[in-house]
Write an enzyme that holds these catalytic residues in place. Structure first.
Site, mmCIF file in Angstrom:
data_model
loop_
_atom_site.group_PDB
_atom_site.id
_atom_site.type_symbol
_atom_site.label_atom_id
_atom_site.label_comp_id
_atom_site.label_asym_id
_atom_site.label_seq_id
_atom_site.Cartn_x
_atom_site.Cartn_y
_atom_site.Cartn_z
ATOM 1 N N LYS A 126 0.868 -1.192 0.000
ATOM 2 C CA LYS A 126 0.000 0.000 0.000
ATOM 3 C C LYS A 126 0.892 1.225 0.000
ATOM 4 C CE LYS A 126 -4.433 1.026 0.222
ATOM 5 N NZ LYS A 126 -5.592 0.199 -0.167
ATOM 6 N N ASP A 166 -7.019 4.220 -4.487
ATOM 7 C CA ASP A 166 -7.688 4.096 -3.181
ATOM 8 C C ASP A 166 -8.294 5.486 -2.946
ATOM 9 O OD1 ASP A 166 -7.857 2.105 -0.726
ATOM 10 O OD2 ASP A 166 -7.468 4.045 0.164
HETATM 11 P P1 NDP Z 1 -12.910 7.770 -2.930
HETATM 12 O O1 NDP Z 1 -11.824 8.747 -2.742
HETATM 13 O O2 NDP Z 1 -13.459 7.524 -4.281
HETATM 14 O O3 NDP Z 1 -14.147 8.130 -1.974
HETATM 15 C C1 NDP Z 1 -13.975 8.230 -0.599
HETATM 16 C C2 NDP Z 1 -15.284 8.670 0.022
HETATM 17 O O4 NDP Z 1 -15.200 8.529 1.432
HETATM 18 C C3 NDP Z 1 -15.605 10.113 -0.240
HETATM 19 O O5 NDP Z 1 -16.997 10.261 -0.257
HETATM 20 C C4 NDP Z 1 -14.997 10.822 0.971
HETATM 21 O O6 NDP Z 1 -15.574 12.076 1.267
HETATM 22 C C5 NDP Z 1 -15.282 9.822 2.047
HETATM 23 N N1 NDP Z 1 -14.240 9.912 3.085
HETATM 24 C C6 NDP Z 1 -12.918 9.714 2.926
HETATM 25 N N2 NDP Z 1 -12.248 9.926 4.063
HETATM 26 C C7 NDP Z 1 -13.177 10.265 4.962
HETATM 27 C C8 NDP Z 1 -13.110 10.601 6.315
HETATM 28 N N3 NDP Z 1 -11.955 10.619 6.983
HETATM 29 N N4 NDP Z 1 -14.280 10.886 6.939
HETATM 30 C C9 NDP Z 1 -15.473 10.853 6.252
HETATM 31 N N5 NDP Z 1 -15.576 10.556 4.965
HETATM 32 C C10 NDP Z 1 -14.455 10.251 4.323
HETATM 33 O O7 NDP Z 1 -12.358 6.401 -2.297
HETATM 34 P P2 NDP Z 1 -12.863 4.898 -2.538
HETATM 35 O O8 NDP Z 1 -14.315 4.859 -2.765
HETATM 36 O O9 NDP Z 1 -11.957 4.280 -3.527
HETATM 37 O O10 NDP Z 1 -12.504 4.240 -1.115
HETATM 38 C C11 NDP Z 1 -13.442 4.154 -0.044
HETATM 39 C C12 NDP Z 1 -13.014 3.050 0.902
HETATM 40 O O11 NDP Z 1 -12.958 1.807 0.196
HETATM 41 C C13 NDP Z 1 -11.629 3.209 1.528
HETATM 42 O O12 NDP Z 1 -11.654 2.646 2.829
HETATM 43 C C14 NDP Z 1 -10.740 2.367 0.626
HETATM 44 O O13 NDP Z 1 -9.571 1.948 1.310
HETATM 45 C C15 NDP Z 1 -11.681 1.202 0.365
HETATM 46 N N6 NDP Z 1 -11.386 0.373 -0.813
HETATM 47 C C16 NDP Z 1 -11.277 0.929 -2.053
HETATM 48 C C17 NDP Z 1 -11.031 0.108 -3.138
HETATM 49 C C18 NDP Z 1 -10.994 0.641 -4.527
HETATM 50 O O14 NDP Z 1 -10.908 -0.172 -5.452
HETATM 51 N N7 NDP Z 1 -11.083 1.943 -4.755
HETATM 52 C C19 NDP Z 1 -10.835 -1.342 -2.986
HETATM 53 C C20 NDP Z 1 -11.058 -1.824 -1.643
HETATM 54 C C21 NDP Z 1 -11.300 -0.977 -0.615
HETATM 55 P P3 NDP Z 1 -14.763 13.430 0.935
HETATM 56 O O15 NDP Z 1 -14.791 13.524 -0.568
HETATM 57 O O16 NDP Z 1 -15.517 14.520 1.618
HETATM 58 O O17 NDP Z 1 -13.384 13.242 1.485
HETATM 59 O O1 2IT Z 2 -7.875 -1.629 -0.715
HETATM 60 C C1 2IT Z 2 -7.820 -2.123 -1.857
HETATM 61 O O2 2IT Z 2 -7.959 -3.337 -2.051
HETATM 62 C C2 2IT Z 2 -7.627 -1.209 -2.998
HETATM 63 N N1 2IT Z 2 -7.557 0.007 -2.794
HETATM 64 C C3 2IT Z 2 -7.473 -1.771 -4.378
HETATM 65 C C4 2IT Z 2 -6.070 -2.251 -4.603
HETATM 66 C C5 2IT Z 2 -5.749 -2.688 -6.003
HETATM 67 O O3 2IT Z 2 -4.567 -2.987 -6.205
HETATM 68 O O4 2IT Z 2 -6.620 -2.745 -6.866
#
Ligand code: NDP
Ligand code: 2IT
Length: 453
Positions: A126, A166
């Site tokens: 990561k 992420d």
């Molecule tokens: P994005 O940046 O696309 O979206 C994040 C969302 O969460 C936004 O709405 C943001 O609001 C909100 N957010 C982030 N930090 C905070 C905080 N500290 N408090 C409140 N709201 C918060 O990220 P993703 O959708 O990609 O990721 C969301 C979650 O999913 C994370 O935990 C990530 O690790 C996990 N994840 C993502 C994967 C992926 O493929 N993208 C895979 C597996 C897990 P704002 O815009 O106001 O900050």
């Molecule tokens: O938390 C996760 O699994 C991710 N942000 C996706 C990682 C990836 O390599 O697609």
């Protein structure tokens, strides 16, 4: 906590001070592992646990960049190369002001087990930076990504370490990062996943984490001969994972009711249907605006700003059957977990990484609800990154249906191994133990085979 776990945790805390999220992630895993270590003294002798909690390598670097006004800024960049026993390091990059070493170590640690569950050959890593993309212009984001990659490129590669997105890193950022890597390396390699379709990306990768979390919920429900149709669902976040969770819930006949960002949340009693999701996608992915706008546009919705003085998140205090936390770590605390249970929620499928505190998890386990921890439920994203790598290696691309059906099969396989492993080790229905033990066994056996490296 038993004696062994407390001793190990005391060591972890002493050696890694000021990293509470890392301590939390390690504690949750090692608490699951006692029966495995009892049955396999060779893992103790091989110091597998001690090795698995220590990153193979941590890279920290300066990221200097210039804003549109010509002012200079310095951020801190990181890549944690946690474990390469079963494949090249693989995991996302997070750009968020809260990013620090402990948060990225917790994420890299979770990634090791998650990637092992996907059935694909990927180690865990990561990275990211304490850069805040909010309010930055496209050219500022580009300059930051280029400065970040100017250092990271020498540490990654298709057989070494393959980053992806992420929080704060989506298609736009992956494009800028890839462009800089290609220029510096003078090679077009599949060094990142989450690429756009025209230059090596995979169909369904943007959708995969959200779709996968919904597939996982459906699999958990099947064990009780139920389905998602007609279920009311609370979803947090409004980024990549939340958006495609809502899309798939609608496809499957469920009723998503909430979404949030860091400022507050919306509750739409009429359901966040397809045309409303298109509005969210434009708002968040194109205009980069705030979720509050949703309630101005759709009268069936209310917006509630988050009050930092509250010790609970009101989003989790609505009647529903399912919850899909899809924002960030520790967004469900003990009080939120109690509120969810009181409101009738009995399916929790974690799209985010470690969104529930240990106290919250224990409440879900005690209540014997269908609780899918992030390292199993959100593994569809990285699994589809693995499918992107496979397509890059073959120099061809699969159709949408091909990728989606592989994603579904992988989520079903993850569910099955977690379910069966939980049963085998005497805790039926406990997907936390199932995921931790099944992921651990695959990595531990590979580490044993490969000797002391
Ligand atoms: P994005 O940046 O696309 O979206 C994040 C969302 O969460 C936004 O709405 C943001 O609001 C909100 N957010 C982030 N930090 C905070 C905080 N500290 N408090 C409140 N709201 C918060 O990220 P993703 O959708 O990609 O990721 C969301 C979650 O999913 C994370 O935990 C990530 O690790 C996990 N994840 C993502 C994967 C992926 O493929 N993208 C895979 C597996 C897990 P704002 O815009 O106001 O900050
Ligand atoms: O938390 C996760 O699994 C991710 N942000 C996706 C990682 C990836 O390599 O697609």
């Amino acid at each position: 906590m038993n004696d062994q776990v407390s001793t190990l945790m005391a060591d972890v805390k002493a050696k890694n001070p000021s990293e509470p999220e890392f301590h939390q992630a390690v504690q949750e895993v090692v608490e699951s592992l006692s029966p495995v270590l009892d049955q396999h003294p060779e893992y103790r002798k091989g110091k597998i646990l001690e090795r698995i909690i220590e990153p193979e390598r941590v890279i920290m670097f300066r990221v200097p960049w210039q804003d549109d006004q010509g002012e200079l800024h310095v951020n801190r960049g990181f890549r944690i190369q946690m474990n390469s026993a079963i494949g090249p390091y693989k995991g996302g990059l997070r750009f968020h002001p809260s990013v620090n070493l402990g948060i990225l170590k917790f994420l890299a640690f979770e990634q090791v087990f998650k990637n092992a569950l996907t059935t694909l050959p990927m180690g865990g890593g990561k990275g990211g930076a304490d850069f805040d993309p909010k309010g930055k212009s496209d050219s500022e984001v580009m300059r930051f990504c280029q400065a970040f990659m100017a250092e990271l490129y020498r540490h990654i590669g298709p057989y070494r370490d393959v980053p992806a997105g992420d929080i704060g890193v989506g298609g736009r950022e992956i494009g800028f990062l890839f462009g800089m890597d290609k220029k510096l390396r003078n090679e077009f390699t599949g060094v990142l996943t989450g690429k756009a379709l025209e230059w090596g990306g995979s169909l369904i990768r943007p959708q995969a984490t959200g779709y996968g979390a919904v597939y996982f919920a459906a699999e958990m429900l099947k064990t009780r001969h139920e389905g998602l149709e007609g279920m009311s669902c609370l979803v947090s976040g409004s980024g990549n994972v939340a958006q495609y969770t809502v899309e798939k819930l609608n496809n499957m006949g469920a009723r998503p009711l909430t979404l949030s960002d860091s400022g507050g949340y919306i509750y739409d009693e009429a359901g966040i249907k397809e045309e409303k999701l298109s509005f969210i996608m434009d708002l968040k992915n194109v205009r980069r605006g705030r979720i509050a706008e949703y309630a101005n546009k759709f009268k069936s919705a209310t917006y509630t700003p988050f009050d930092p003085k509250l010790d609970y998140n009101p989003l989790w205090d609505h009647k529903a059957q399912c919850a899909f936390p899809s924002a960030t770590q520790n967004e469900i605390n003990a009080k939120d977990a109690a509120n969810l249970l009181r409101n009738g929620v009995y399916v929790v499928s974690e799209g985010a990484n470690m969104p529930t505190t240990i106290e919250g998890v224990n409440q879900f386990l005690d209540a014997k609800i269908l609780y899918g921890p992030g390292k199993a439920a959100n593994a569809g994203g990285v699994a589809t990154s693995g499918l992107e790598m496979a397509q890059n290696s073959m120099r061809l691309s699969w159709t949408r249906d091909e990728v989606d059906s592989r994603l579904l099969l992988i989520m079903q396989a993850i569910h099955k191994v977690c379910f069966q492993t939980a049963e085998k080790y005497g805790t039926p229905g406990n997907y936390v133990n199932g995921a931790n033990i099944a992921g651990f066994l695959k990595v531990a056996n590979a580490m044993m085979d490969q000797g002391l490296v």
